[in-house]
Design a protein around this motif. Sequence first.
Motif, PDB file in Angstrom:
ATOM      1  N   GLY A 158      29.692  10.056  10.363  1.00 40.40           N
ATOM      2  CA  GLY A 158      28.244  10.073  10.343  1.00 40.40           C
ATOM      3  C   GLY A 158      27.665   9.318   9.158  1.00 40.40           C
ATOM      4  N   SER A 159      26.334   9.375   9.071  1.00 36.76           N
ATOM      5  CA  SER A 159      25.616   8.644   8.017  1.00 36.76           C
ATOM      6  C   SER A 159      24.587   9.542   7.339  1.00 36.76           C
ATOM      7  CB  SER A 159      24.889   7.434   8.610  1.00 36.76           C
ATOM      8  OG  SER A 159      25.788   6.521   9.190  1.00 36.76           O
ATOM      9  N   LEU A 160      24.304   9.231   6.111  1.00 35.90           N
ATOM     10  CA  LEU A 160      23.230   9.860   5.352  1.00 35.90           C
ATOM     11  C   LEU A 160      22.615   8.805   4.450  1.00 35.90           C
ATOM     12  CD1 LEU A 160      24.751  13.249   4.119  1.00 35.90           C
ATOM     13  CD2 LEU A 160      22.865  12.982   5.732  1.00 35.90           C
ATOM     14  N   ARG A 161      21.347   8.995   4.136  1.00 34.56           N
ATOM     15  CA  ARG A 161      20.706   8.128   3.147  1.00 34.56           C
ATOM     16  C   ARG A 161      20.144   8.998   2.030  1.00 34.56           C
ATOM     17  NH1 ARG A 161      15.605   3.907   3.418  1.00 34.56           N
ATOM     18  NH2 ARG A 161      14.423   5.856   3.504  1.00 34.56           N
ATOM     19  N   LYS A 171      33.391   0.706  -0.746  1.00 33.10           N
ATOM     20  CA  LYS A 171      33.028  -0.662  -0.367  1.00 33.10           C
ATOM     21  C   LYS A 171      33.049  -0.834   1.147  1.00 33.10           C
ATOM     22  CE  LYS A 171      34.448  -3.259  -4.468  1.00 33.10           C
ATOM     23  NZ  LYS A 171      35.453  -4.172  -5.054  1.00 33.10           N
ATOM     24  N   GLY A 172      32.011  -1.475   1.646  1.00 25.41           N
ATOM     25  CA  GLY A 172      31.903  -1.703   3.076  1.00 25.41           C
ATOM     26  C   GLY A 172      31.300  -0.544   3.836  1.00 25.41           C
ATOM     27  N   ARG A 173      31.131   0.602   3.193  1.00 33.72           N
ATOM     28  CA  ARG A 173      30.554   1.793   3.849  1.00 33.72           C
ATOM     29  C   ARG A 173      29.230   2.201   3.226  1.00 33.72           C
ATOM     30  NH1 ARG A 173      33.055   6.557   3.602  1.00 33.72           N
ATOM     31  NH2 ARG A 173      34.056   6.159   1.573  1.00 33.72           N
ATOM     32  N   PHE A 174      29.090   2.066   1.926  1.00 37.87           N
ATOM     33  CA  PHE A 174      27.879   2.474   1.206  1.00 37.87           C
ATOM     34  C   PHE A 174      27.103   1.236   0.774  1.00 37.87           C
ATOM     35  CE2 PHE A 174      29.462   6.822  -0.594  1.00 37.87           C
ATOM     36  CZ  PHE A 174      29.860   7.189   0.683  1.00 37.87           C
ATOM     37  N   THR A 175      25.773   1.388   0.733  1.00 42.57           N
ATOM     38  CA  THR A 175      24.905   0.314   0.264  1.00 42.57           C
ATOM     39  C   THR A 175      23.851   0.883  -0.671  1.00 42.57           C
ATOM     40  OG1 THR A 175      25.190  -0.907   2.348  1.00 42.57           O
ATOM     41  CG2 THR A 175      23.358  -1.552   0.924  1.00 42.57           C
ATOM     42  N   ILE A 176      23.776   0.317  -1.862  1.00 42.71           N
ATOM     43  CA  ILE A 176      22.750   0.718  -2.813  1.00 42.71           C
ATOM     44  C   ILE A 176      21.591  -0.269  -2.721  1.00 42.71           C
ATOM     45  CG2 ILE A 176      23.794  -0.589  -4.723  1.00 42.71           C
ATOM     46  CD1 ILE A 176      22.900   1.679  -6.605  1.00 42.71           C
ATOM     47  N   GLN A 201      22.625   4.243   1.043  1.00 44.09           N
ATOM     48  CA  GLN A 201      22.925   4.394   2.461  1.00 44.09           C
ATOM     49  C   GLN A 201      24.429   4.589   2.603  1.00 44.09           C
ATOM     50  OE1 GLN A 201      20.844   4.434   5.248  1.00 44.09           O
ATOM     51  NE2 GLN A 201      22.724   4.983   6.343  1.00 44.09           N
ATOM     52  N   MET A 202      24.806   5.702   3.213  1.00 42.86           N
ATOM     53  CA  MET A 202      26.218   6.047   3.349  1.00 42.86           C
ATOM     54  C   MET A 202      26.574   6.101   4.828  1.00 42.86           C
ATOM     55  SD  MET A 202      26.544   8.960   0.394  1.00 42.86           S
ATOM     56  CE  MET A 202      25.592  10.158   1.322  1.00 42.86           C
ATOM     57  N   ASN A 203      27.435   5.203   5.248  1.00 43.06           N
ATOM     58  CA  ASN A 203      27.896   5.146   6.633  1.00 43.06           C
ATOM     59  C   ASN A 203      29.388   5.450   6.712  1.00 43.06           C
ATOM     60  OD1 ASN A 203      25.289   4.256   7.407  1.00 43.06           O
ATOM     61  ND2 ASN A 203      25.863   2.117   7.067  1.00 43.06           N
ATOM     62  N   SER A 204      29.837   5.753   7.905  1.00 43.32           N
ATOM     63  CA  SER A 204      31.261   6.041   8.139  1.00 43.32           C
ATOM     64  C   SER A 204      31.786   7.050   7.132  1.00 43.32           C
ATOM     65  CB  SER A 204      32.086   4.739   8.056  1.00 43.32           C
ATOM     66  OG  SER A 204      31.617   3.796   8.996  1.00 43.32           O
ATOM     67  N   LEU A 205      31.052   8.114   6.970  1.00 45.56           N
ATOM     68  CA  LEU A 205      31.409   9.113   5.964  1.00 45.56           C
ATOM     69  C   LEU A 205      32.731   9.789   6.288  1.00 45.56           C
ATOM     70  CD1 LEU A 205      27.865  10.536   5.329  1.00 45.56           C
ATOM     71  CD2 LEU A 205      29.402   9.673   3.556  1.00 45.56           C
ATOM     72  N   LYS A 206      33.450  10.112   5.221  1.00 43.70           N
ATOM     73  CA  LYS A 206      34.757  10.748   5.325  1.00 43.70           C
ATOM     74  C   LYS A 206      34.714  12.103   4.607  1.00 43.70           C
ATOM     75  CE  LYS A 206      36.998   6.217   4.944  1.00 43.70           C
ATOM     76  NZ  LYS A 206      37.967   5.409   4.171  1.00 43.70           N
TER      77      LYS A 206
END
Length: 125
Positions: free
Chosen positions: A16-19, A64-69, A81-86
């Motif tokens: 999932g994702s969270l911002r 890297k490749g999953r989060f964007t500041i 922005q946090m995608n492909s959360l583990k």
Amino acid sequence: QVYPVESGGGSVQAGGSLRLSCVFSVADYALYNLGWFRQAPGKQREGVAAITSDGTTTYADSVKGRFTISQDNAQNTLYLQMNSLKPEDTAMYYCAARFRGNWYGPLALRTYNYWGQGTQVTVSS
């Protein structure tokens, strides 16, 4: 003084994702170096992502490749922005700001002078 306030944490399933958002109470926010850090239970706080006043970004290898500041200078707001959360991303997340002082690197805790209270992110498998 700078009073960062984080929001946007929560519980999500893996993948999932969270911002996350962080609002800074300072007029010259654009002059600051900004970063996101996290601390999992029983572990040391670690740098996740950072952005300098000229827009240069740095990420920990683990995100890297999953989060964007990113930042919105007009709103004095920093985002993560946090995608492909583990599940291993589960932690308390903190935003931080540096205006002056010694530079120890963009993801070094000692670089930053001002810290928020944190927002919890929980990722279930």
